[in-house]
Write an enzyme that holds these catalytic residues in place. Structure first.
Site, PDB file in Angstrom:
ATOM      1  N   THR A 108      -0.974  -0.090  -1.491  1.00  0.00           N
ATOM      2  CA  THR A 108      -0.234   1.166  -1.455  1.00  0.00           C
ATOM      3  C   THR A 108       0.697   1.112  -0.248  1.00  0.00           C
ATOM      4  OG1 THR A 108      -2.078   2.368  -2.446  1.00  0.00           O
ATOM      5  CG2 THR A 108      -0.416   3.671  -1.302  1.00  0.00           C
ATOM      6  N   LYS A 184       1.729   5.815  -7.424  1.00  0.00           N
ATOM      7  CA  LYS A 184       0.458   5.768  -6.684  1.00  0.00           C
ATOM      8  C   LYS A 184       0.428   6.815  -5.577  1.00  0.00           C
ATOM      9  CE  LYS A 184      -3.447   4.568  -4.892  1.00  0.00           C
ATOM     10  NZ  LYS A 184      -3.727   3.282  -4.264  1.00  0.00           N
ATOM     11  N   LYS A 252      -2.509   8.040   6.280  1.00  0.00           N
ATOM     12  CA  LYS A 252      -1.415   7.110   5.975  1.00  0.00           C
ATOM     13  C   LYS A 252      -0.792   7.452   4.629  1.00  0.00           C
ATOM     14  CE  LYS A 252      -1.634   3.698   3.440  1.00  0.00           C
ATOM     15  NZ  LYS A 252      -1.921   2.482   2.633  1.00  0.00           N
TER      16      LYS A 252
END
Length: 304
Positions: A108, A184, A252
């Protein structure tokens, strides 16, 4: 398959190959092991050696460098963040890759980093597919991941035999690799909201004298039957935050969502509140290194 891969049939008649796996964290180690168990010869590289040694003991072959990993012709990677992916897959490494090499990036990363990586690979004539995954380590171990793939169709076709081992379904979302990363990021933003909604509602009923797990059982038998609610609901009700995806990684991904929204002109009215909750969780030494669902403890702690 990669130009230098050596193919051989398994006992089940499935074409096997020499491939490489880069990035052996919690998810990467499980995924590499699944490829080994499927009969592939998997060359592994990681920035720390302990995970490499563990997989070598289970049948992998150690690669001395990412460049050596590319000698197989096909590299699968899942690194922690933008900086890791961009530093490991440098211009110099890609320039030395063999003809017809393929890199399948299952991490990711931000949309911007995905675009930079795609341009860097194109400049080196290395095929590049973005294929981030949806699912936790137990799901990966069972080969039941959902995989979101972006890139040219012929490159995804080349990646498909490996993706089919790792996941139950591959969703092809477009010819631009970063589109897969955007999807995602959007999924993870929904999960972040799910964690906070669970934390708030479980805390609410607990304060009224209702057992948290009983509430989760009611919630997931009726309106919310998905694995995010059953799995994370149980964890929050039991205060069981054994980390498979940490608070820091959750923040994150929230930051990646904020960046993607800015790049697409999208409004995220609740993102600032969620960001503050993650910051508070990281500042609390009792939960900073726990699973990202531990942000529920911030809500519990602020309740009168």
């Amino acid at each position: 398959m990669g130009a230098n891969a050596e193919h051989h049939p398994s006992s089940k008649g499935i074409l096997m190959a020499d491939i490489a796996f880069v990035g052996l964290g919690t998810m990467g180690s499980v995924m590499a092991k699944r490829l080994i168990d499927a009969g592939h010869t998997v060359h592994v590289w990681n920035r720390s050696s302990a995970a490499v040694d563990e997989l070598v003991a289970q049948g992998a072959v150690a690669a001395a460098s990412v460049g050596e990993a590319f000698a197989t012709g096909t590299v699968i990677s899942i690194l922690a963040n933008d900086s890791a992916a961009e530093s490991v897959f440098s211009e110099n490494v890609l320039a030395a890759a063999p003809p017809d090499a393929l890199h399948i990036n299952m991490a990711t990363v931000s949309v911007d980093a995905a675009d930079r990586l795609a341009e860097r690979h194109a400049s080196a004539s290395v095929a590049y597919v973005a294929a981030p995954v949806l699912g936790r380590p137990p799901v990966a171990a069972a080969g039941q991941l959902n995989i979101v793939a972006g890139g040219p169709e012929n490159d995804i076709d080349r990646a498909a035999p490996y993706l089919d081992v790792l996941g139950k379904k591959t969703w092809r979302v477009g010819g631009r690799p970063s589109t897969a990363n955007l999807v995602k990021i959007g999924v993870n933003y929904n999960l972040i909201h799910t964690l906070q909604a669970l934390g708030e509602s479980i805390n609410l009923v607990e304060r009224g004298g209702v057992d948290g797990q009983t509430f989760v059982d009611i919630l997931t038998d009726a309106a919310y039957t998905g694995s995010a609610y059953t799995g994370y609901g149980r964890a929050i009700a039991a205060r069981d935050y054994n980390p498979s995806f940490t608070v820091a990684l959750g923040l994150k991904d929230l930051k990646l969502t904020e960046q993607a929204a800015a790049g697409n002109g999208a409004s995220l009215p609740t993102a600032a509140v969620l960001h503050e909750l993650f910051d508070a969780a990281l500042a609390d030494p009792a939960i900073a290194d726990r699973d990202w669902s531990a942000i529920a403890e911030i809500t519990r702690g602020r309740s009168a």
